[in-house]
Design a protein around this motif. Structure first.
Motif, PDB file in Angstrom:
ATOM      1  N   ASP A  23       0.809  -1.225   0.000  1.00 13.12           N
ATOM      2  CA  ASP A  23       0.000   0.000   0.000  1.00 13.12           C
ATOM      3  C   ASP A  23       0.840   1.273   0.000  1.00 13.12           C
ATOM      4  O   ASP A  23       0.334   2.352  -0.281  1.00 13.12           O
ATOM      5  CB  ASP A  23      -1.015   0.004   1.142  1.00 13.12           C
ATOM      6  N   ARG A  24       2.111   1.162   0.262  1.00 15.45           N
ATOM      7  CA  ARG A  24       2.976   2.353   0.202  1.00 15.45           C
ATOM      8  C   ARG A  24       3.151   2.851  -1.228  1.00 15.45           C
ATOM      9  O   ARG A  24       3.559   3.983  -1.440  1.00 15.45           O
ATOM     10  CB  ARG A  24       4.342   2.043   0.814  1.00 15.45           C
ATOM     11  N   ARG A  25       2.855   1.988  -2.209  1.00 12.20           N
ATOM     12  CA  ARG A  25       2.994   2.365  -3.616  1.00 12.20           C
ATOM     13  C   ARG A  25       1.647   2.728  -4.239  1.00 12.20           C
ATOM     14  O   ARG A  25       1.562   2.976  -5.435  1.00 12.20           O
ATOM     15  CB  ARG A  25       3.643   1.215  -4.389  1.00 12.20           C
ATOM     16  N   ALA A  26       0.599   2.759  -3.455  1.00  8.87           N
ATOM     17  CA  ALA A  26      -0.748   3.008  -3.977  1.00  8.87           C
ATOM     18  C   ALA A  26      -0.908   4.434  -4.482  1.00  8.87           C
ATOM     19  O   ALA A  26      -0.428   5.383  -3.863  1.00  8.87           O
ATOM     20  CB  ALA A  26      -1.787   2.715  -2.894  1.00  8.87           C
ATOM     21  N   ALA A  27      -1.589   4.571  -5.599  1.00  7.51           N
ATOM     22  CA  ALA A  27      -1.830   5.894  -6.197  1.00  7.51           C
ATOM     23  C   ALA A  27      -2.713   6.755  -5.292  1.00  7.51           C
ATOM     24  O   ALA A  27      -2.641   7.977  -5.338  1.00  7.51           O
ATOM     25  CB  ALA A  27      -2.484   5.735  -7.570  1.00  7.51           C
ATOM     26  N   CYS A  28      -3.514   6.128  -4.456  1.00  9.26           N
ATOM     27  CA  CYS A  28      -4.450   6.868  -3.599  1.00  9.26           C
ATOM     28  C   CYS A  28      -3.843   7.263  -2.261  1.00  9.26           C
ATOM     29  O   CYS A  28      -4.515   7.879  -1.436  1.00  9.26           O
ATOM     30  CB  CYS A  28      -5.695   6.011  -3.347  1.00  9.26           C
ATOM     31  N   ARG A  29      -2.612   6.935  -2.044  1.00  8.13           N
ATOM     32  CA  ARG A  29      -1.989   7.107  -0.724  1.00  8.13           C
ATOM     33  C   ARG A  29      -2.162   8.519  -0.155  1.00  8.13           C
ATOM     34  O   ARG A  29      -2.388   8.687   1.018  1.00  8.13           O
ATOM     35  CB  ARG A  29      -0.517   6.761  -0.813  1.00  8.13           C
ATOM     36  N   ARG A  30      -2.066   9.533  -0.969  1.00  8.53           N
ATOM     37  CA  ARG A  30      -2.154  10.907  -0.482  1.00  8.53           C
ATOM     38  C   ARG A  30      -3.479  11.584  -0.865  1.00  8.53           C
ATOM     39  O   ARG A  30      -3.647  12.776  -0.658  1.00  8.53           O
ATOM     40  CB  ARG A  30      -0.980  11.726  -0.992  1.00  8.53           C
ATOM     41  N   ALA A  31      -4.382  10.807  -1.426  1.00 17.32           N
ATOM     42  CA  ALA A  31      -5.676  11.364  -1.848  1.00 17.32           C
ATOM     43  C   ALA A  31      -6.621  11.477  -0.661  1.00 17.32           C
ATOM     44  O   ALA A  31      -6.443  10.823   0.364  1.00 17.32           O
ATOM     45  CB  ALA A  31      -6.297  10.469  -2.920  1.00 17.32           C
ATOM     46  N   ASP A  32      -7.622  12.303  -0.818  1.00 14.70           N
ATOM     47  CA  ASP A  32      -8.653  12.461   0.203  1.00 14.70           C
ATOM     48  C   ASP A  32      -9.449  11.163   0.300  1.00 14.70           C
ATOM     49  O   ASP A  32     -10.051  10.724  -0.683  1.00 14.70           O
ATOM     50  CB  ASP A  32      -9.572  13.615  -0.190  1.00 14.70           C
ATOM     51  N   PRO A  33      -9.489  10.501   1.456  1.00 15.97           N
ATOM     52  CA  PRO A  33     -10.202   9.226   1.592  1.00 15.97           C
ATOM     53  C   PRO A  33     -11.692   9.314   1.264  1.00 15.97           C
ATOM     54  O   PRO A  33     -12.291   8.327   0.862  1.00 15.97           O
ATOM     55  CB  PRO A  33     -10.006   8.845   3.056  1.00 15.97           C
ATOM     56  N   GLN A  34     -12.274  10.498   1.411  1.00 17.64           N
ATOM     57  CA  GLN A  34     -13.702  10.639   1.116  1.00 17.64           C
ATOM     58  C   GLN A  34     -14.019  10.341  -0.342  1.00 17.64           C
ATOM     59  O   GLN A  34     -15.141   9.958  -0.660  1.00 17.64           O
ATOM     60  CB  GLN A  34     -14.191  12.035   1.492  1.00 17.64           C
ATOM     61  N   ILE A  35     -13.025  10.495  -1.217  1.00 16.11           N
ATOM     62  CA  ILE A  35     -13.224  10.164  -2.625  1.00 16.11           C
ATOM     63  C   ILE A  35     -13.587   8.685  -2.763  1.00 16.11           C
ATOM     64  O   ILE A  35     -14.406   8.311  -3.585  1.00 16.11           O
ATOM     65  CB  ILE A  35     -11.953  10.471  -3.444  1.00 16.11           C
ATOM     66  N   PHE A  36     -12.982   7.848  -1.937  1.00 17.26           N
ATOM     67  CA  PHE A  36     -13.137   6.394  -2.045  1.00 17.26           C
ATOM     68  C   PHE A  36     -14.312   5.859  -1.230  1.00 17.26           C
ATOM     69  O   PHE A  36     -14.639   4.676  -1.326  1.00 17.26           O
ATOM     70  CB  PHE A  36     -11.832   5.711  -1.635  1.00 17.26           C
ATOM     71  N   PHE A  37     -14.930   6.716  -0.452  1.00 16.53           N
ATOM     72  CA  PHE A  37     -16.103   6.358   0.352  1.00 16.53           C
ATOM     73  C   PHE A  37     -17.179   7.415   0.116  1.00 16.53           C
ATOM     74  O   PHE A  37     -17.504   8.201   0.998  1.00 16.53           O
ATOM     75  CB  PHE A  37     -15.733   6.269   1.840  1.00 16.53           C
ATOM     76  N   PRO A  38     -17.736   7.436  -1.107  1.00 14.56           N
ATOM     77  CA  PRO A  38     -18.646   8.518  -1.492  1.00 14.56           C
ATOM     78  C   PRO A  38     -19.958   8.500  -0.723  1.00 14.56           C
ATOM     79  O   PRO A  38     -20.479   7.448  -0.382  1.00 14.56           O
ATOM     80  CB  PRO A  38     -18.877   8.280  -2.975  1.00 14.56           C
ATOM     81  N   GLU A  39     -20.439   9.693  -0.451  1.00 10.24           N
ATOM     82  CA  GLU A  39     -21.731   9.897   0.209  1.00 10.24           C
ATOM     83  C   GLU A  39     -22.426  11.063  -0.479  1.00 10.24           C
ATOM     84  O   GLU A  39     -21.812  11.807  -1.230  1.00 10.24           O
ATOM     85  CB  GLU A  39     -21.542  10.231   1.688  1.00 10.24           C
ATOM     86  N   GLY A  40     -23.695  11.222  -0.190  1.00 11.38           N
ATOM     87  CA  GLY A  40     -24.441  12.360  -0.731  1.00 11.38           C
ATOM     88  C   GLY A  40     -25.459  11.907  -1.743  1.00 11.38           C
ATOM     89  O   GLY A  40     -25.929  10.770  -1.726  1.00 11.38           O
TER      90      GLY A  40
END
Length: 125
Positions: A23-40
């Motif tokens: 997971d240290r090489r993941a593209a999402c590592r520094r992304a906002d986690p809310q992107i991956f857990f959408p709500e609304g």
């Protein structure tokens, strides 16, 4: 100064390289986690899911992420490019295939019997 060690002559030294977790090489590592857990609203969820999947498409470890999410039956979010519904469908199909294979194999050994145990000998009359 090297750190103290409790390794004796028959144990591995503590200067061996520790492998980096995938997971240290993941593209999402520094992304906002809310992107991956959408709500609304539905449109917000669709847009956020598409954005999350765009990270996954360019990620060098998305396959490992996807596999781990399936192994854990992760119920929420986008993992390895799959959303919740897609993972549920994959797991459902896998359960159905496993059940079909089990049905084709027929009944297993009776409870308490070994699969390769010889049949009991008949008593002499």
């Amino acid at each position: 100064m090297p750190r103290p060690t409790h390794y004796g002559p028959h144990r591995a030294p503590d200067n061996l390289a520790v492998p980096v977790h995938w997971d240290r090489r993941a593209a999402c590592r520094r992304a906002d986690p809310q992107i991956f857990f959408p709500e609304g609203s539905e449109s917000d969820v669709i847009a956020s899911t598409a954005l999350a999947k765009s990270f996954c498409r360019r990620c060098p470890v998305s396959g490992r992420c996807q596999l781990q999410a399936l192994e854990r039956a992760e119920p929420y979010g986008v993992w390895g490019g799959l959303d919740e519904d897609e993972r549920r469908e994959i797991l459902r199909a896998a359960r159905e295939r496993a059940a079909a294979r089990a049905a084709e194999a027929g009944p297993g050994p009776e409870a308490g019997e070994a699969a390769d145990a010889p049949a009991p000998a008949k008593a002499a009359a």
